[in-house]
Design a protein around this motif. Sequence first.
Motif, PDB file in Angstrom:
ATOM      1  N   GLN A 160       1.127  -0.647   0.194  1.00 52.68           N
ATOM      2  CA  GLN A 160       0.190   0.284  -0.085  1.00 52.68           C
ATOM      3  C   GLN A 160       1.174   1.553   0.074  1.00 52.68           C
ATOM      4  N   GLN A 164      -3.434   8.701   1.190  1.00 55.13           N
ATOM      5  CA  GLN A 164      -5.001   8.384   2.056  1.00 55.13           C
ATOM      6  C   GLN A 164      -5.818   8.833   1.668  1.00 55.13           C
ATOM      7  N   HIS A 166      -7.264   7.989  -1.438  1.00 56.99           N
ATOM      8  CA  HIS A 166      -7.087   6.882  -2.340  1.00 56.99           C
ATOM      9  C   HIS A 166      -8.517   5.725  -0.744  1.00 56.99           C
ATOM     10  N   SER A 167      -8.863   6.168   0.272  1.00 57.55           N
ATOM     11  CA  SER A 167      -9.764   5.390   1.386  1.00 57.55           C
ATOM     12  C   SER A 167     -10.723   6.735   1.522  1.00 57.55           C
ATOM     13  N   HIS A 395      -7.431   4.481   5.248  1.00 55.43           N
ATOM     14  CA  HIS A 395      -6.402   3.813   4.153  1.00 55.43           C
ATOM     15  C   HIS A 395      -5.331   2.947   5.516  1.00 55.43           C
ATOM     16  N   THR A 409      -5.915  -3.905  -0.832  1.00 58.53           N
ATOM     17  CA  THR A 409      -5.165  -2.740  -0.671  1.00 58.53           C
ATOM     18  C   THR A 409      -5.960  -1.723  -1.555  1.00 58.53           C
ATOM     19  N   SER A 411      -4.664   0.921  -2.871  1.00 58.63           N
ATOM     20  CA  SER A 411      -3.433   1.763  -3.241  1.00 58.63           C
ATOM     21  C   SER A 411      -2.365   1.071  -3.587  1.00 58.63           C
TER      22      SER A 411
END
Length: 470
Positions: A160, A164, A166-167, A395, A409, A411
């Motif tokens: 990962q 951040q 990305h979540s 994240h 995950t 990323s």
Amino acid sequence: MKNSRRSFIRNSVLGVGAVTILPSHVVFGKPGRVMPSDKVNVAFCGIGNRGGQILGQIMQTGMVNNVAMCDTDMGAPHTTRSIEAHPDAQQFQDFRVMFDKMDKSIDAVVVGTPDFSHFPIAILAMSMGKGVYVEKPLTRTFQESELLIAAAKKYKVVTQMGNQGHSEGNYFQFKTWVENGIIKDVTKVVAHMNSARRWHGWDTSMTSFPKGEPVPETLAWDTWLGTAQFHEYNHDYINGQWRCWYDFGMGALGDWGAHIIDTVHEFLDLGLPYEVDPVKIEGHNPLFYPQASTLDFKFPKRKGMPALTISWFDGIDNVPEIPSNYGESELASDIPAASTGQIEKRKLNPGKIIYSKDLTFKGGSHGSTLSILPSAKAEEVEKRLPEVPESPSNHFENFILACRGEEKTRSPFEVSAPLSQVFVLGTLAQRLNTKIKFDRKTKQITNNKMANDLLVGTPPRKGWEEFYRL
């Protein structure tokens, strides 16, 4: 294989001189494969400044044991706070020693160190079967990202990168809007970050690096340098100042690009650009980043989508033109405070403007969601916007849950490494103040030999070569 790797770690440490292991005590969790009901045994590399923030966020998940902490300066104010907060974690000043001593007690590794040092820690951890969380940007060179992509496939561990947003809402909204045809036919994206940076105001006529200074007693300087070429210690290299220099950091683009264009890159399937054009480089210097820059990243047609250009703007006064109906610029509420304090609010805060055939979108950074700029078409589209799912985990939780086999995950390196490579190509255009022409198939720069050589970068220092062969 494991024995030879352990020998490599031990020999590489001995080859660069003695290192300090700071005494402490630790209660170990279950070694080996992590089961859903177990806490994940995590080792933290980099525990001050941003690394300390990440440590705190990971611990807040309630799903981890902090079994080890490593930092090249275990006596500085920014690291002693972490040490005092986690007295039971074993303490180290060299990640190689930590892995050698605690291999069986570590399930996952969190890397919150300077950009240039991400690679050796991450790939060694992966080669030993550990999941890795690495703060953005993933690496400082193009080749290092290539090697991490290959390592993720080879070792099949959880990975990962720490972008951040990305979540958060930005990720799920962008994904949903693309899947439902709200975001389509995008031809231009303007990405902007116009806050002051550490190197702004420096003398751009500088021709040599800062003079050497006495090394602080608590700092293991040779270990801090890692794979990088030797530099005499100077305070302008540490505590975030490393970001200023091409030798150590990735400038404003590497720092903020992953928080602004990450969803654009992934969900519009951009891959790598075929050209990077330095439209504006203000205050060029071969040692440190420009005072301002405008870069055009050009991507070809792909999968039924039109060619697209991302225009990146940094520098205090290098602000892009914005649409007349843009409205107010909001500052994302989830931006972590920098070690020098909270990011300043500006008339145009960090973010992006996305131009498609029928609609124009504006968005901020990190987890900020998009809005559609007013128009007759926008009114029609907004009546049928799809429902956007909520994030099941932040994240950090996403990474830990993936280590437990409960999530994937968002990323992983297969997604985040190509994004980081885009930034590498941009920094090469800044560094050489020249247009970069890139062959997406061969992954070579075709118009500039020096730039092409810098995809790999300078050879690692003696004793650090093996990391590139793991």
